[in-house]
Design a protein around this motif. Structure first.
Motif, PDB file in Angstrom:
ATOM      1  N   LEU A 174      22.130 -60.501 -28.516  1.00 22.08           N
ATOM      2  CA  LEU A 174      22.949 -60.639 -27.160  1.00 22.08           C
ATOM      3  C   LEU A 174      24.421 -60.336 -26.942  1.00 22.08           C
ATOM      4  CD1 LEU A 174      22.892 -59.821 -23.904  1.00 22.08           C
ATOM      5  CD2 LEU A 174      22.071 -62.097 -24.217  1.00 22.08           C
ATOM      6  N   LEU A 175      24.734 -59.825 -26.152  1.00 20.77           N
ATOM      7  CA  LEU A 175      26.725 -59.777 -26.704  1.00 20.77           C
ATOM      8  C   LEU A 175      27.026 -60.194 -25.189  1.00 20.77           C
ATOM      9  CD1 LEU A 175      28.672 -57.703 -28.532  1.00 20.77           C
ATOM     10  CD2 LEU A 175      29.197 -58.468 -26.202  1.00 20.77           C
ATOM     11  N   LEU A 176      27.199 -60.861 -24.845  1.00 21.63           N
ATOM     12  CA  LEU A 176      28.055 -60.863 -22.628  1.00 21.63           C
ATOM     13  C   LEU A 176      29.139 -60.544 -23.532  1.00 21.63           C
ATOM     14  CD1 LEU A 176      25.792 -64.688 -22.249  1.00 21.63           C
ATOM     15  CD2 LEU A 176      25.384 -61.743 -22.089  1.00 21.63           C
ATOM     16  N   LEU A 208      22.215 -54.684 -31.095  1.00 22.41           N
ATOM     17  CA  LEU A 208      22.416 -55.922 -30.289  1.00 22.41           C
ATOM     18  C   LEU A 208      21.890 -54.843 -28.854  1.00 22.41           C
ATOM     19  CD1 LEU A 208      25.806 -56.656 -31.429  1.00 22.41           C
ATOM     20  CD2 LEU A 208      23.436 -57.838 -31.963  1.00 22.41           C
ATOM     21  N   THR A 209      21.884 -55.814 -27.815  1.00 19.31           N
ATOM     22  CA  THR A 209      21.682 -55.748 -26.235  1.00 19.31           C
ATOM     23  C   THR A 209      22.676 -56.004 -25.541  1.00 19.31           C
ATOM     24  OG1 THR A 209      19.725 -55.717 -25.962  1.00 19.31           O
ATOM     25  CG2 THR A 209      21.086 -55.949 -23.715  1.00 19.31           C
ATOM     26  N   ILE A 210      23.690 -55.146 -25.088  1.00 21.49           N
ATOM     27  CA  ILE A 210      25.468 -55.188 -24.523  1.00 21.49           C
ATOM     28  C   ILE A 210      25.043 -55.926 -22.547  1.00 21.49           C
ATOM     29  CG2 ILE A 210      25.801 -53.452 -24.060  1.00 21.49           C
ATOM     30  CD1 ILE A 210      28.768 -55.116 -24.338  1.00 21.49           C
ATOM     31  N   GLN A 230      20.873 -47.162 -23.305  1.00 18.64           N
ATOM     32  CA  GLN A 230      19.328 -47.367 -23.295  1.00 18.64           C
ATOM     33  C   GLN A 230      20.000 -48.890 -23.935  1.00 18.64           C
ATOM     34  OE1 GLN A 230      16.247 -46.544 -22.773  1.00 18.64           O
ATOM     35  NE2 GLN A 230      17.717 -44.683 -21.679  1.00 18.64           N
ATOM     36  N   ARG A 231      20.680 -49.874 -24.693  1.00 19.89           N
ATOM     37  CA  ARG A 231      21.196 -50.978 -25.224  1.00 19.89           C
ATOM     38  C   ARG A 231      21.931 -51.801 -23.452  1.00 19.89           C
ATOM     39  NH1 ARG A 231      19.246 -52.581 -29.982  1.00 19.89           N
ATOM     40  NH2 ARG A 231      18.566 -50.911 -31.953  1.00 19.89           N
ATOM     41  N   SER A 232      21.859 -51.600 -22.810  1.00 23.26           N
ATOM     42  CA  SER A 232      23.441 -52.132 -21.457  1.00 23.26           C
ATOM     43  C   SER A 232      22.288 -52.647 -20.456  1.00 23.26           C
ATOM     44  CB  SER A 232      24.263 -50.798 -21.561  1.00 23.26           C
ATOM     45  OG  SER A 232      23.516 -49.869 -20.605  1.00 23.26           O
ATOM     46  N   ILE A 233      22.963 -53.508 -20.141  1.00 20.73           N
ATOM     47  CA  ILE A 233      22.439 -54.253 -18.952  1.00 20.73           C
ATOM     48  C   ILE A 233      24.105 -54.274 -17.874  1.00 20.73           C
ATOM     49  CG2 ILE A 233      21.691 -56.408 -17.285  1.00 20.73           C
ATOM     50  CD1 ILE A 233      20.248 -57.142 -19.741  1.00 20.73           C
ATOM     51  N   THR A 234      24.245 -53.148 -16.926  1.00 21.53           N
ATOM     52  CA  THR A 234      25.979 -53.108 -16.183  1.00 21.53           C
ATOM     53  C   THR A 234      25.554 -54.638 -15.534  1.00 21.53           C
ATOM     54  OG1 THR A 234      26.107 -51.007 -17.215  1.00 21.53           O
ATOM     55  CG2 THR A 234      27.122 -51.840 -15.094  1.00 21.53           C
TER      56      THR A 234
END
Length: 382
Positions: A161-163, A192-194, A223-227
């Protein structure tokens, strides 16, 4: 249409204001937490009045109208085609940072964050009993940006995870497409998920800057993002508790929803009402607010850079000034200025004690008085 007056100084005493109650009965101007002193747009107040007059405030689901507004807005502003099922409504973005930290707590890998950064970026992983891998920002062309070379050097194989924060709080940077493409490539390569906090995306001071959600850089990073977004900072409605996450990947979204279930409540029904009005009726108000903030910013940067011991770079976004106080040789900068009558956020809260953060989302008159107190405090010390 009611006249828009950002010079109006509204008394917030005795309103249970977190910002102002910190200094109750003290001659201290509160210039700390990211809460502006501008009255919200009349369209929002009118919408809230109409909703309140209905008189029933039961359990509420997200209005279809609001989802449609978000989808249209993201398409129009960013050419980002979002499906309604990708949108997850929340009572605030800090809760989202905590949800996603708990979501990725399984293998105990450190969470990657920039440094300096908004304090919940560090606190949320700690509350999930995770360490953070803090990647220092670097100064590049008079802008503070995440050091991507350092990020690649320090990435561990276990990292998941990357914030990320864009526009950046507290440095005010708006990342370019090339910079975001570099970061997106790292995210995809290292699987990673960003989680990208983009709450300040509407508050662009630099007319040449363009906000680009990192999820729009490529289908792979999408597909790896949470915005994370909200109308709260832009329209000064943070107290109404309404934000949203956009999570395209069904597996990540399912895990996110499972983690928050039974712990994080739904968004506030009045928050839904205010957000609909904000995004559908308040464009003119926002345009005028940005002009006012730009004027405050330009005044502040000129004045701060004329005070011995202080310096400030131009900010591309936000109403939060990141001021370098290292040359002033202050043992406790925030305490020093508080004793001089100006309440600032300590840079140490963000990861760098050589700075303070000043909120210039206030009347020009209040900002002028704050600068006067800061200048007098430093000059009288000599």
């Amino acid at each position: 249409m009611p006249k828009i007056n950002f010079d109006q100084q509204i008394d917030r005493q005795d309103t249970a204001s977190t910002k102002w109650d910190k200094y109750t009965d003290k001659n201290v101007l509160p210039m700390w937490v990211a809460d502006t002193d501008f009255k919200a747009p009349a369209a929002i107040s009118d919408a809230l009045k109409e909703r309140i007059e209905h008189g029933i405030f039961g359990y509420t689901h997200t209005p279809d109208e609001l989802n449609a507004i978000i989808i249209e807005r993201l398409q129009r502003l960013y050419n980002w085609k979002v499906d309604q099922q990708w949108i997850v409504w929340l009572p605030g973005l800090v809760s989202a940072l905590n949800i996603v930290s708990k979501q990725y707590a399984g293998n105990q890998a450190p969470v990657i964050t920039p440094n300096p950064i908004y304090p919940p970026f560090k606190n949320a992983p700690l509350q999930a009993q995770l360490d953070t891998c803090q990647i220092a920002m670097k100064l590049e062309r008079q802008r503070w940006v995440m050091d991507f070379d350092l990020l690649e050097q320090q990435l561990s194989q276990e990292a998941e995870l990357l914030l990320f924060c864009n526009p950046h709080n507290p440095a005010g940077t708006v990342y370019t497409k090339d910079e975001l493409s570099r970061l997106a490539a790292i995210v995809v390569e290292h699987e990673l998920t960003i989680c990208s906090d983009e709450i300040h995306c509407d508050l662009l001071l630099d007319k040449h800057a363009t906000h680009i959600p990192i999820a729009t850089i490529s289908p792979e990073v999408e597909q790896r993002s949470i915005t994370l977004m909200a109308a709260s900072k832009t329209f000064n409605i943070a107290g109404l508790g309404c934000a949203f996450a956009i999570i395209p990947n069904p597996k990540i979204r399912q895990q996110f929803n499972k983690t928050k279930q039974g712990i994080v409540p739904d968004a506030n029904l009045l928050g839904y009402t205010a957000t609909i009005a904000a995004y559908s009726q308040c464009a003119d108000w926002l345009s005028k607010k940005l002009d006012y903030l730009r004027n405050n910013h330009d005044y502040l940067i000129t004045e701060i850079n004329s005070i011995p011991g202080l310096s400030m770079l131009a900010h591309q976004a936000t109403y939060l000034a990141w001021i370098d106080v290292s040359a002033a040789n202050l043992e406790n900068p925030a305490k020093f200025f508080e004793e001089a009558g100006v309440g600032l956020s300590p840079g140490s809260d963000f990861g760098d004690h050589n700075f303070v953060r000043l909120n210039f989302g206030c009347s020009k008159a209040q900002l002028v008085e704050a600068v006067k107190r800061i200048r007098n405090a430093l000059t009288s010390r000599a």
